[in-house]
Design a protein around this motif. Structure first.
Motif, PDB file in Angstrom:
ATOM      1  N   LEU A   4      -5.957   1.725  20.508  1.00  0.00           N
ATOM      2  CA  LEU A   4      -5.419   2.897  19.822  1.00  0.00           C
ATOM      3  C   LEU A   4      -5.434   4.096  20.759  1.00  0.00           C
ATOM      4  CD1 LEU A   4      -7.366   2.516  16.429  1.00  0.00           C
ATOM      5  CD2 LEU A   4      -5.123   1.580  17.004  1.00  0.00           C
ATOM      6  N   LEU A  56      -7.417   7.639  11.146  1.00  0.00           N
ATOM      7  CA  LEU A  56      -8.592   6.859  10.730  1.00  0.00           C
ATOM      8  C   LEU A  56      -9.761   7.798  10.442  1.00  0.00           C
ATOM      9  CD1 LEU A  56      -8.526   3.812  13.180  1.00  0.00           C
ATOM     10  CD2 LEU A  56      -8.579   3.635  10.694  1.00  0.00           C
ATOM     11  N   MET A 105      -1.940  -4.072  18.031  1.00  0.00           N
ATOM     12  CA  MET A 105      -2.892  -4.884  17.254  1.00  0.00           C
ATOM     13  C   MET A 105      -2.643  -6.340  17.643  1.00  0.00           C
ATOM     14  SD  MET A 105      -2.295  -3.037  13.567  1.00  0.00           S
ATOM     15  CE  MET A 105      -3.669  -3.810  12.715  1.00  0.00           C
ATOM     16  N   PHE A 148      -7.646  -4.422  18.865  1.00  0.00           N
ATOM     17  CA  PHE A 148      -6.594  -3.393  18.824  1.00  0.00           C
ATOM     18  C   PHE A 148      -6.858  -2.361  19.901  1.00  0.00           C
ATOM     19  CE2 PHE A 148      -9.859  -2.918  15.623  1.00  0.00           C
ATOM     20  CZ  PHE A 148     -10.434  -1.708  15.966  1.00  0.00           C
ATOM     21  N   LEU A 158       0.874  -1.169   0.000  1.00  0.00           N
ATOM     22  CA  LEU A 158       0.000   0.000   0.000  1.00  0.00           C
ATOM     23  C   LEU A 158       0.913   1.221   0.000  1.00  0.00           C
ATOM     24  CD1 LEU A 158      -1.770  -2.213   2.011  1.00  0.00           C
ATOM     25  CD2 LEU A 158      -3.401  -0.424   1.501  1.00  0.00           C
ATOM     26  N   GLY A 174     -16.077  -7.314   9.094  1.00  0.00           N
ATOM     27  CA  GLY A 174     -14.848  -6.668   8.660  1.00  0.00           C
ATOM     28  C   GLY A 174     -14.841  -5.172   8.882  1.00  0.00           C
ATOM     29  N   THR A 226      -9.398  -6.134   5.037  1.00  0.00           N
ATOM     30  CA  THR A 226     -10.855  -6.119   4.889  1.00  0.00           C
ATOM     31  C   THR A 226     -11.340  -5.202   3.754  1.00  0.00           C
ATOM     32  OG1 THR A 226     -12.944  -5.487   5.945  1.00  0.00           O
ATOM     33  CG2 THR A 226     -10.980  -4.425   6.809  1.00  0.00           C
ATOM     34  N   ALA A 272     -12.078  -6.111  14.951  1.00  0.00           N
ATOM     35  CA  ALA A 272     -12.605  -6.247  13.601  1.00  0.00           C
ATOM     36  C   ALA A 272     -13.871  -7.080  13.745  1.00  0.00           C
ATOM     37  CB  ALA A 272     -11.594  -6.955  12.703  1.00  0.00           C
TER      38      ALA A 272
HETATM   39  O1  X90 Z   1      -6.842   1.373   0.850  1.00  0.00           O
HETATM   40  C1  X90 Z   1      -6.298   2.069   1.708  1.00  0.00           C
HETATM   41  O2  X90 Z   1      -5.902   3.196   1.491  1.00  0.00           O
HETATM   42  C2  X90 Z   1      -6.089   1.467   3.094  1.00  0.00           C
HETATM   43  C3  X90 Z   1      -7.109   1.820   4.084  1.00  0.00           C
HETATM   44  C4  X90 Z   1      -6.946   1.109   5.404  1.00  0.00           C
HETATM   45  C5  X90 Z   1      -7.816   1.603   6.497  1.00  0.00           C
HETATM   46  C6  X90 Z   1      -7.759   0.963   7.838  1.00  0.00           C
HETATM   47  C7  X90 Z   1      -6.488   0.373   8.317  1.00  0.00           C
HETATM   48  C8  X90 Z   1      -6.475   0.085   9.808  1.00  0.00           C
HETATM   49  C9  X90 Z   1      -5.157  -0.399  10.345  1.00  0.00           C
HETATM   50  C10 X90 Z   1      -6.010   0.188  12.695  1.00  0.00           C
HETATM   51  C11 X90 Z   1      -6.731  -0.712  13.608  1.00  0.00           C
HETATM   52  C12 X90 Z   1      -7.415  -1.894  13.003  1.00  0.00           C
HETATM   53  C13 X90 Z   1      -8.810  -1.671  12.468  1.00  0.00           C
HETATM   54  C14 X90 Z   1      -9.340  -2.930  11.804  1.00  0.00           C
HETATM   55  C15 X90 Z   1     -10.796  -2.955  11.619  1.00  0.00           C
HETATM   56  C16 X90 Z   1     -11.327  -4.042  10.756  1.00  0.00           C
HETATM   57  C17 X90 Z   1      -4.977  -0.433  11.802  1.00  0.00           C
END
Ligand code: X90
Length: 278
Positions: A157, A163, A270, A155, A25, A192, A82, A188
């Motif tokens: 945070l 976010l 996490m 997780f 990514l 998801g 997810t 999660a």
């Molecule tokens: O496509 C993209 O740009 C990526 C977007 C990713 C967004 C969320 C990443 C989260 C990573 C945070 C805690 C975990 C949350 C998981 C929930 C299902 C870490």
């Protein structure tokens, strides 16, 4: 058997030649692009992030990124973050369509993990173990789909700024964790999505609460992977708490790479683990 395991970089894993390929990514911070591959200096990225006021955002791997990760394998096992929070799974699906045309007869198994980070590591390690034991690709894929119903992600945070700024969590939830010293514990969900479990003040209480939530979700001493973003201390204390409650627990501690560091932010933990079926 010629197989390739591929994952996007949200799994916090580095590539292993001949075995695991990673589709990165990207993280854009004030016009600068960080590619989340094995050359990324994660600490530098976090420092740049901290001292910039500008807009920062992320992007999922492109179809071309996925295709180059698939390589030329007969069987591809592909794991994505997810699909509820990223376009990664969709890009992988489109890459599979193209791969089928250019590589007739090959098989690509796609796993939308409905999760990310350390839970993906559990799935990938199990896949490797099954294939190494000589289990057929088809059986491996179906065993992984049932294993996925047991693996979970929790997780904690300390900030949900990135976010929220990127529309991945509602501003109401983000606000809960905005006070100093408060952590938001979440998981999660089965769909998801990010689901809130509790709000905690103080590191010790947060860690104890995580163990409690893990037990509620059916953890009985199986495998755990803890990935931390600049929180080695928290990760080892959590591992110690788990070992006290479950002496036979198998706990691995790792570090978040670029994507998860961006969203989990400094101090974030996490935890991927084997729970019960829901
Ligand atoms: O496509 C993209 O740009 C990526 C977007 C990713 C967004 C969320 C990443 C989260 C990573 C945070 C805690 C975990 C949350 C998981 C929930 C299902 C870490």
């Amino acid at each position: 058997m010629n197989y390739q395991i591929v994952s996007d970089s949200s799994a916090n894993l580095l590539p292993q030649s001949g075995r695991l390929a990673i589709a990165p990514l990207k993280i854009m911070v004030s016009g600068r692009e960080f590619v989340d591959d094995d050359t990324l200096d994660v600490n530098e990225m976090i420092d740049v992030l901290r001292y910039t006021q500008g807009k920062s955002t992320t992007a999922c791997p492109s179809i071309a990124d996925w295709l180059s990760a698939f390589g030329n394998a007969e069987f591809v096992f592909c794991f994505t973050i997810t699909s509820r929070l990223s376009g990664s799974a969709n890009a992988a699906r489109l890459a599979r369509e193209e791969y089928r045309v250019t590589h007739p007869g090959r098989k690509v198994y796609l796993f939308d993990t409905l999760s990310t980070g350390p839970e993906m590591r559990l799935l990938i390690e199990r896949t490797v173990a099954l294939l190494e034991c000589g289990v057929s690709p088809e059986d491996t894929a179906s065993l992984i789909r049932s294993y996925m119903r047991r693996t979970k992600l929790i997780f904690s945070l300390k900030s949900l700024k990135n976010l929220a700024n990127n529309g991945r969590v509602s501003p109401i939830i983000a606000k809960l964790a905005s006070a100093l010293g408060v952590s938001l514990i979440g998981r999660a969900s089965q769909k998801g999505e990010l689901a809130q479990l509790s709000k905690c003040r103080g590191e010790r209480r947060t860690l104890e609460k995580i163990v409690l939530h893990m037990k509620e979700l059916g953890y009985t001493g199986g495998r755990v992977v803890i990935d931390h973003c600049r929180n080695e201390e928290g990760a080892s204390q959590l591992a110690a708490l788990l070992h006290t409650a479950f002496p036979a627990a198998s706990v691995h501690i790792g570090q978040t790479r670029g994507l998860c560091s961006f969203y989990a932010e400094s101090g974030g933990l996490m935890i991927g683990f084997e729970g019960g079926e829901e």
